[in-house]
Design a protein around this motif. Structure first.
Motif, PDB file in Angstrom:
ATOM      1  N   ALA A 149      -9.932   7.944   3.282  1.00 35.92           N
ATOM      2  CA  ALA A 149     -10.334   6.582   3.617  1.00 35.92           C
ATOM      3  C   ALA A 149     -10.059   5.638   2.452  1.00 35.92           C
ATOM      4  CB  ALA A 149     -11.813   6.552   3.995  1.00 35.92           C
ATOM      5  N   ALA A 150     -10.334   6.103   1.237  1.00 37.90           N
ATOM      6  CA  ALA A 150     -10.085   5.270   0.053  1.00 37.90           C
ATOM      7  C   ALA A 150      -8.605   4.931  -0.070  1.00 37.90           C
ATOM      8  CB  ALA A 150     -10.569   5.986  -1.206  1.00 37.90           C
ATOM      9  N   THR A 151      -7.741   5.907   0.182  1.00 34.28           N
ATOM     10  CA  THR A 151      -6.302   5.656   0.097  1.00 34.28           C
ATOM     11  C   THR A 151      -5.886   4.565   1.070  1.00 34.28           C
ATOM     12  OG1 THR A 151      -5.871   7.938  -0.571  1.00 34.28           O
ATOM     13  CG2 THR A 151      -4.014   6.696   0.316  1.00 34.28           C
ATOM     14  N   MET A 152      -6.395   4.611   2.284  1.00 33.01           N
ATOM     15  CA  MET A 152      -6.055   3.588   3.267  1.00 33.01           C
ATOM     16  C   MET A 152      -6.592   2.212   2.856  1.00 33.01           C
ATOM     17  SD  MET A 152      -4.202   5.157   5.452  1.00 33.01           S
ATOM     18  CE  MET A 152      -3.634   6.134   4.038  1.00 33.01           C
ATOM     19  N   LEU A 153      -7.813   2.184   2.356  1.00 29.38           N
ATOM     20  CA  LEU A 153      -8.415   0.908   1.951  1.00 29.38           C
ATOM     21  C   LEU A 153      -7.761   0.337   0.691  1.00 29.38           C
ATOM     22  CD1 LEU A 153     -12.189   1.758   2.570  1.00 29.38           C
ATOM     23  CD2 LEU A 153     -10.703   0.325   3.992  1.00 29.38           C
ATOM     24  N   GLU A 154      -7.136   1.183  -0.111  1.00 27.67           N
ATOM     25  CA  GLU A 154      -6.488   0.733  -1.345  1.00 27.67           C
ATOM     26  C   GLU A 154      -5.061   0.248  -1.134  1.00 27.67           C
ATOM     27  OE1 GLU A 154      -8.956   3.880  -4.199  1.00 27.67           O
ATOM     28  OE2 GLU A 154      -6.876   4.272  -3.607  1.00 27.67           O
ATOM     29  N   LEU A 155      -4.561   0.295   0.107  1.00 32.88           N
ATOM     30  CA  LEU A 155      -3.197  -0.150   0.350  1.00 32.88           C
ATOM     31  C   LEU A 155      -3.009  -1.616  -0.023  1.00 32.88           C
ATOM     32  CD1 LEU A 155      -2.342   1.616   3.734  1.00 32.88           C
ATOM     33  CD2 LEU A 155      -1.603   2.246   1.438  1.00 32.88           C
ATOM     34  N   GLY A 156      -3.994  -2.437   0.328  1.00 28.79           N
ATOM     35  CA  GLY A 156      -3.894  -3.856  -0.027  1.00 28.79           C
ATOM     36  C   GLY A 156      -3.808  -4.048  -1.531  1.00 28.79           C
ATOM     37  N   PHE A 157      -4.579  -3.258  -2.268  1.00 35.35           N
ATOM     38  CA  PHE A 157      -4.550  -3.326  -3.736  1.00 35.35           C
ATOM     39  C   PHE A 157      -3.168  -2.928  -4.257  1.00 35.35           C
ATOM     40  CE2 PHE A 157      -5.028  -1.097  -7.815  1.00 35.35           C
ATOM     41  CZ  PHE A 157      -5.576  -2.114  -8.586  1.00 35.35           C
ATOM     42  N   ALA A 158      -2.630  -1.803  -3.773  1.00 35.60           N
ATOM     43  CA  ALA A 158      -1.354  -1.297  -4.283  1.00 35.60           C
ATOM     44  C   ALA A 158      -0.185  -2.198  -3.918  1.00 35.60           C
ATOM     45  CB  ALA A 158      -1.112   0.117  -3.753  1.00 35.60           C
ATOM     46  N   TRP A 159      -0.238  -2.808  -2.741  1.00 38.14           N
ATOM     47  CA  TRP A 159       0.901  -3.578  -2.244  1.00 38.14           C
ATOM     48  C   TRP A 159       0.806  -5.092  -2.481  1.00 38.14           C
ATOM     49  CZ3 TRP A 159       0.876  -0.821   3.170  1.00 38.14           C
ATOM     50  CH2 TRP A 159       1.465   0.455   3.040  1.00 38.14           C
ATOM     51  N   ILE A 160      -0.408  -5.607  -2.584  1.00 36.15           N
ATOM     52  CA  ILE A 160      -0.557  -7.066  -2.587  1.00 36.15           C
ATOM     53  C   ILE A 160      -1.222  -7.612  -3.841  1.00 36.15           C
ATOM     54  CG2 ILE A 160      -1.574  -9.026  -1.323  1.00 36.15           C
ATOM     55  CD1 ILE A 160      -1.389  -7.331   1.231  1.00 36.15           C
ATOM     56  N   ALA A 161      -2.141  -6.861  -4.455  1.00 31.55           N
ATOM     57  CA  ALA A 161      -2.834  -7.356  -5.654  1.00 31.55           C
ATOM     58  C   ALA A 161      -1.831  -7.713  -6.749  1.00 31.55           C
ATOM     59  CB  ALA A 161      -3.817  -6.307  -6.164  1.00 31.55           C
ATOM     60  N   LYS A 162      -2.232  -8.586  -7.654  1.00 30.66           N
ATOM     61  CA  LYS A 162      -1.349  -8.982  -8.741  1.00 30.66           C
ATOM     62  C   LYS A 162      -0.898  -7.747  -9.524  1.00 30.66           C
ATOM     63  CE  LYS A 162      -3.245 -13.631  -9.336  1.00 30.66           C
ATOM     64  NZ  LYS A 162      -3.906 -14.586 -10.262  1.00 30.66           N
ATOM     65  N   PRO A 163       0.396  -7.686  -9.850  1.00 35.70           N
ATOM     66  CA  PRO A 163       0.912  -6.512 -10.558  1.00 35.70           C
ATOM     67  C   PRO A 163       0.127  -6.147 -11.818  1.00 35.70           C
ATOM     68  CG  PRO A 163       2.733  -7.863  -9.804  1.00 35.70           C
ATOM     69  CD  PRO A 163       1.474  -8.637  -9.507  1.00 35.70           C
ATOM     70  N   ALA A 164      -0.356  -7.150 -12.543  1.00 37.35           N
ATOM     71  CA  ALA A 164      -1.108  -6.869 -13.772  1.00 37.35           C
ATOM     72  C   ALA A 164      -2.378  -6.084 -13.469  1.00 37.35           C
ATOM     73  CB  ALA A 164      -1.444  -8.163 -14.498  1.00 37.35           C
ATOM     74  N   ARG A 165      -3.027  -6.359 -12.323  1.00 36.83           N
ATOM     75  CA  ARG A 165      -4.234  -5.636 -11.944  1.00 36.83           C
ATOM     76  C   ARG A 165      -3.916  -4.189 -11.601  1.00 36.83           C
ATOM     77  NH1 ARG A 165      -7.296  -7.394  -7.145  1.00 36.83           N
ATOM     78  NH2 ARG A 165      -8.742  -5.797  -7.868  1.00 36.83           N
ATOM     79  N   VAL A 166      -2.826  -3.978 -10.858  1.00 38.16           N
ATOM     80  CA  VAL A 166      -2.461  -2.620 -10.479  1.00 38.16           C
ATOM     81  C   VAL A 166      -2.062  -1.818 -11.719  1.00 38.16           C
ATOM     82  CG1 VAL A 166      -1.023  -1.196  -8.984  1.00 38.16           C
ATOM     83  CG2 VAL A 166      -1.686  -3.488  -8.239  1.00 38.16           C
ATOM     84  N   GLU A 167      -1.284  -2.428 -12.593  1.00 34.66           N
ATOM     85  CA  GLU A 167      -0.874  -1.750 -13.828  1.00 34.66           C
ATOM     86  C   GLU A 167      -2.090  -1.381 -14.663  1.00 34.66           C
ATOM     87  OE1 GLU A 167       1.671  -0.030 -16.573  1.00 34.66           O
ATOM     88  OE2 GLU A 167       2.297  -0.950 -14.689  1.00 34.66           O
ATOM     89  N   ALA A 168      -3.057  -2.290 -14.750  1.00 33.31           N
ATOM     90  CA  ALA A 168      -4.254  -2.030 -15.552  1.00 33.31           C
ATOM     91  C   ALA A 168      -5.125  -0.935 -14.955  1.00 33.31           C
ATOM     92  CB  ALA A 168      -5.064  -3.316 -15.704  1.00 33.31           C
ATOM     93  N   SER A 169      -4.975  -0.693 -13.644  1.00 26.63           N
ATOM     94  CA  SER A 169      -5.790   0.353 -13.001  1.00 26.63           C
ATOM     95  C   SER A 169      -5.331   1.754 -13.401  1.00 26.63           C
ATOM     96  CB  SER A 169      -5.739   0.210 -11.475  1.00 26.63           C
ATOM     97  OG  SER A 169      -4.489   0.642 -10.954  1.00 26.63           O
ATOM     98  N   VAL A 170      -4.123   1.871 -13.930  1.00 24.28           N
ATOM     99  CA  VAL A 170      -3.623   3.164 -14.397  1.00 24.28           C
ATOM    100  C   VAL A 170      -4.064   3.318 -15.850  1.00 24.28           C
ATOM    101  CG1 VAL A 170      -1.593   4.595 -14.823  1.00 24.28           C
ATOM    102  CG2 VAL A 170      -1.656   3.082 -12.829  1.00 24.28           C
ATOM    103  N   VAL A 171      -5.141   4.041 -16.045  1.00 29.90           N
ATOM    104  CA  VAL A 171      -5.760   4.121 -17.375  1.00 29.90           C
ATOM    105  C   VAL A 171      -5.353   5.373 -18.151  1.00 29.90           C
ATOM    106  CG1 VAL A 171      -7.712   2.690 -16.690  1.00 29.90           C
ATOM    107  CG2 VAL A 171      -7.857   5.160 -16.423  1.00 29.90           C
ATOM    108  N   GLU A 172      -4.686   6.306 -17.477  1.00 33.29           N
ATOM    109  CA  GLU A 172      -4.202   7.516 -18.152  1.00 33.29           C
ATOM    110  C   GLU A 172      -2.836   7.880 -17.577  1.00 33.29           C
ATOM    111  OE1 GLU A 172      -6.917  10.742 -17.603  1.00 33.29           O
ATOM    112  OE2 GLU A 172      -8.691   9.549 -18.089  1.00 33.29           O
ATOM    113  N   VAL A 173      -1.930   8.333 -18.436  1.00 29.91           N
ATOM    114  CA  VAL A 173      -0.636   8.857 -17.997  1.00 29.91           C
ATOM    115  C   VAL A 173      -0.395  10.176 -18.734  1.00 29.91           C
ATOM    116  CG1 VAL A 173       1.851   8.510 -17.831  1.00 29.91           C
ATOM    117  CG2 VAL A 173       0.300   6.554 -17.548  1.00 29.91           C
TER     118      VAL A 173
END
Length: 307
Positions: free
Chosen positions: A75-99
């Motif tokens: 359910a979280a994956t489906m609800l996060e689609l808007g975040f991954a596809w539409i949110a400002k790129p800087a927000r999505v990039e900042a959400s990746v806190v570990e690589v």
């Protein structure tokens, strides 16, 4: 008309969710999964049957908890689609806190080799796509959605950081080969059942699963390196950890059955990071060897048949 209204409603929902904090989305996923568990017999049944195969030693209570956790992550994956596809790129990039394991990609490209990223349905694969296309020339196969009016939205979301989407046909395979020969990265899904004639049976959690054989064809023609990539969801909406894992050596074998076994071992290794984040709702063992061989009088009960 109905399809158009559905597309507009879904797009509006994605836009609204794109403004939510991940912590809020995770809370919404908790509520959504409780409803899903209560009313969706299909999702609950398939998830439970898959988990019975993968973790046969679980108690009834352990399995029930795994089902609930899996449904929440799905359910979280489906609800996060808007975040991954539409949110400002800087927000999505900042959400990746570990690589973890980025050197596997960097080293391959330094040797002038392409990289094939096996991206199973684990965590949030759309965030993985975002990160990969932000940091590397990246090509992936794409099949248009059933609701045609959502195609432009999804394409824009997946391509906005530079990813190239190619069709799931011979023309798309040719594009993957060209990208690999340019020492770029490509992504393929290792855990969807292909059409008959495009796969081989290989064990997945000890049960034969019909597995695509595109990988050995790509490796044989390009000498590309293979890694497994996932975006693991961190607890309580804290963001994501990207993991790149070295592939099982069998993926490089020219024998397609052996290579398929290596692919499934790669998926198992990714799942071990957090089993609840795998999409157990998919009928991974739907096709059977007996069905393929058209065994006369075959009457074995299918895995997903209602008991």
């Amino acid at each position: 008309m109905i399809e158009s209204l559905q597309a507009r409603a879904i797009h509006l929902l994605w836009r609204l969710l794109s403004h939510c904090r991940l912590k809020t989305t995770w809370s919404l996923a908790g509520a959504a999964s409780r409803v899903l568990y209560a009313v969706s017999r299909r999702e609950r049944h398939v998830t439970r049957r898959n988990l019975e195969v993968a973790y046969p030693g679980d108690s009834s209570e352990q399995r029930r908890e795994r089902v609930r956790e899996s449904l929440r992550h799905s359910a979280a994956t489906m609800l996060e689609l808007g975040f991954a596809w539409i949110a400002k790129p800087a927000r999505v990039e900042a959400s990746v806190v570990e690589v973890h394991g980025r050197e596997l990609l960097d080293n391959a490209r330094a040797d002038n080799r392409g990289v094939i990223v096996l991206a199973p349905h684990f965590g949030n694969w759309e965030v993985l796509n975002f990160w990969l296309s932000s940091h590397f020339p990246f090509t992936a196969m794409y099949e248009p959605p059933k609701i045609a009016e959502l195609d432009a939205v999804i394409r824009h979301g997946r391509e906005r950081m530079g990813a190239e989407l190619v069709p799931t046909n011979p023309r798309g395979v040719a594009a993957l080969l060209k990208a690999l020969k340019r020492a770029e990265a490509v992504g393929i899904l290792p855990d969807q059942e292909p059409d008959w004639g495009s796969g081989e049976f290989a064990d997945f959690f000890g049960r034969p699963a019909y597995t695509a054989t595109l990988l050995p064809k790509l490796v044989a023609r390009t000498q590309a390196r293979v890694v497994t990539g996932v975006a693991r969801r961190l607890p309580d909406g804290r963001g994501f950890a990207i993991h790149f894992l070295a592939a099982d050596d069998r993926v490089y074998d020219t024998d397609e059955v052996t290579s398929a076994a290596g692919v499934n071992a790669c998926v198992e290794s990714a799942i071990a990071l957090d089993p609840a984040q795998y999409q157990w709702e998919y009928k991974r063992w739907k096709k059977t060897e007996q069905e393929q061989q058209k065994v006369p009088g075959y009457r074995e009960q299918r895995l997903y048949s209602k008991r």
